[in-house]
Design a protein around this motif. Structure first.
Motif, PDB file in Angstrom:
ATOM      1  N   LYS A  63      65.068  62.881  68.765  1.00  0.00           N
ATOM      2  CA  LYS A  63      64.641  64.199  69.219  1.00  0.00           C
ATOM      3  C   LYS A  63      63.728  64.088  70.430  1.00  0.00           C
ATOM      4  CE  LYS A  63      64.941  66.252  64.658  1.00  0.00           C
ATOM      5  NZ  LYS A  63      64.224  66.924  63.576  1.00  0.00           N
ATOM      6  N   VAL A  64      63.253  62.866  70.705  1.00  0.00           N
ATOM      7  CA  VAL A  64      62.335  62.659  71.829  1.00  0.00           C
ATOM      8  C   VAL A  64      63.048  62.856  73.158  1.00  0.00           C
ATOM      9  CG1 VAL A  64      60.824  61.003  72.965  1.00  0.00           C
ATOM     10  CG2 VAL A  64      60.939  61.070  70.467  1.00  0.00           C
ATOM     11  N   SER A  65      64.176  62.211  73.326  1.00  0.00           N
ATOM     12  CA  SER A  65      64.935  62.375  74.565  1.00  0.00           C
ATOM     13  C   SER A  65      66.198  63.186  74.255  1.00  0.00           C
ATOM     14  CB  SER A  65      65.319  61.018  75.146  1.00  0.00           C
ATOM     15  OG  SER A  65      66.129  60.320  74.239  1.00  0.00           O
ATOM     16  N   PRO A  66      66.176  64.452  74.595  1.00  0.00           N
ATOM     17  CA  PRO A  66      67.351  65.271  74.289  1.00  0.00           C
ATOM     18  C   PRO A  66      68.566  64.832  75.116  1.00  0.00           C
ATOM     19  CG  PRO A  66      65.782  66.501  75.598  1.00  0.00           C
ATOM     20  CD  PRO A  66      65.135  65.186  75.277  1.00  0.00           C
ATOM     21  N   LEU A  67      69.625  64.502  74.419  1.00  0.00           N
ATOM     22  CA  LEU A  67      70.856  64.072  75.074  1.00  0.00           C
ATOM     23  C   LEU A  67      71.774  65.273  75.266  1.00  0.00           C
ATOM     24  CD1 LEU A  67      71.591  60.880  72.968  1.00  0.00           C
ATOM     25  CD2 LEU A  67      70.667  60.953  75.264  1.00  0.00           C
ATOM     26  N   SER A  68      72.531  65.218  76.328  1.00  0.00           N
ATOM     27  CA  SER A  68      73.501  66.286  76.520  1.00  0.00           C
ATOM     28  C   SER A  68      74.647  66.097  75.533  1.00  0.00           C
ATOM     29  CB  SER A  68      74.015  66.281  77.956  1.00  0.00           C
ATOM     30  OG  SER A  68      74.783  65.110  78.183  1.00  0.00           O
ATOM     31  N   LEU A  69      75.451  67.114  75.421  1.00  0.00           N
ATOM     32  CA  LEU A  69      76.554  67.077  74.462  1.00  0.00           C
ATOM     33  C   LEU A  69      77.545  65.966  74.797  1.00  0.00           C
ATOM     34  CD1 LEU A  69      77.688  68.474  71.992  1.00  0.00           C
ATOM     35  CD2 LEU A  69      78.937  70.006  73.505  1.00  0.00           C
ATOM     36  N   SER A  70      77.811  65.772  76.074  1.00  0.00           N
ATOM     37  CA  SER A  70      78.766  64.724  76.458  1.00  0.00           C
ATOM     38  C   SER A  70      78.224  63.334  76.155  1.00  0.00           C
ATOM     39  CB  SER A  70      79.106  64.836  77.939  1.00  0.00           C
ATOM     40  OG  SER A  70      77.943  64.635  78.722  1.00  0.00           O
ATOM     41  N   GLU A  71      76.907  63.129  76.311  1.00  0.00           N
ATOM     42  CA  GLU A  71      76.319  61.833  75.992  1.00  0.00           C
ATOM     43  C   GLU A  71      76.384  61.551  74.496  1.00  0.00           C
ATOM     44  OE1 GLU A  71      72.415  62.053  77.562  1.00  0.00           O
ATOM     45  OE2 GLU A  71      73.057  61.720  79.633  1.00  0.00           O
ATOM     46  N   LYS A  72      76.145  62.592  73.710  1.00  0.00           N
ATOM     47  CA  LYS A  72      76.225  62.415  72.255  1.00  0.00           C
ATOM     48  C   LYS A  72      77.653  62.095  71.818  1.00  0.00           C
ATOM     49  CE  LYS A  72      72.312  64.808  70.299  1.00  0.00           C
ATOM     50  NZ  LYS A  72      71.856  65.747  69.280  1.00  0.00           N
ATOM     51  N   THR A  73      78.626  62.742  72.426  1.00  0.00           N
ATOM     52  CA  THR A  73      80.011  62.447  72.052  1.00  0.00           C
ATOM     53  C   THR A  73      80.387  61.026  72.442  1.00  0.00           C
ATOM     54  OG1 THR A  73      80.780  63.451  74.112  1.00  0.00           O
ATOM     55  CG2 THR A  73      80.788  64.830  72.139  1.00  0.00           C
ATOM     56  N   LYS A  74      79.859  60.538  73.560  1.00  0.00           N
ATOM     57  CA  LYS A  74      80.129  59.149  73.951  1.00  0.00           C
ATOM     58  C   LYS A  74      79.525  58.182  72.949  1.00  0.00           C
ATOM     59  CE  LYS A  74      80.481  59.973  78.905  1.00  0.00           C
ATOM     60  NZ  LYS A  74      79.847  59.789  80.227  1.00  0.00           N
ATOM     61  N   MET A  75      78.307  58.503  72.495  1.00  0.00           N
ATOM     62  CA  MET A  75      77.666  57.658  71.487  1.00  0.00           C
ATOM     63  C   MET A  75      78.465  57.672  70.184  1.00  0.00           C
ATOM     64  SD  MET A  75      74.862  56.311  72.622  1.00  0.00           S
ATOM     65  CE  MET A  75      73.731  56.494  73.975  1.00  0.00           C
ATOM     66  N   ARG A  76      78.948  58.828  69.795  1.00  0.00           N
ATOM     67  CA  ARG A  76      79.746  58.930  68.567  1.00  0.00           C
ATOM     68  C   ARG A  76      81.056  58.161  68.701  1.00  0.00           C
ATOM     69  NH1 ARG A  76      78.253  64.928  68.253  1.00  0.00           N
ATOM     70  NH2 ARG A  76      76.401  64.886  66.951  1.00  0.00           N
TER      71      ARG A  76
END
Length: 103
Positions: A34-47
């Motif tokens: 929650k410290v560094s809010p990731l964009s939706l595309s970054e989160k999908t890449k991580m997933r």
């Protein structure tokens, strides 16, 4: 006695889980952070990276087995033995501190 192929498969899963544990944990922490809010595309890449890891490296696929027989069910965590092996060992007084009940 369990089939040797099943026991070997379980050992392989344990090795894979240990190998990918840190990678899996860091990816999960990055997604949840929650410290560094990731964009939706970054989160999908991580997933996607998380999903690209081998399936057998997931800790939920591990299964405890009896230390002596390899039986996958009715295992006691304290002893690492299945129920019927534990009972036989208690009757033969091979486990210190364990007593059989009688009433």
């Amino acid at each position: 006695m369990a089939k040797k192929s099943l026991i070997q498969r379980e050992k392989k899963r344990q090795k894979l889980e240990q190998k990918y544990h840190l990678i899996r944990q860091s990816l999960k922490n990055k997604i949840r952070s929650k410290v560094s809010p990731l964009s939706l595309s970054e989160k999908t890449k991580m997933r996607e990276k998380l999903q690209s890891l081998p399936r057998n490296s997931a800790p939920t696929r591990l299964h405890r087995r009896c230390f002596l027989t390899g039986r996958p069910r009715a295992n006691y965590r304290d002893f690492g033995l299945s129920g019927h092996v534990l009972r036989e060992m208690v009757y033969e007084c091979l486990l210190p501190g364990a007593t059989r009940s009688s009433w």
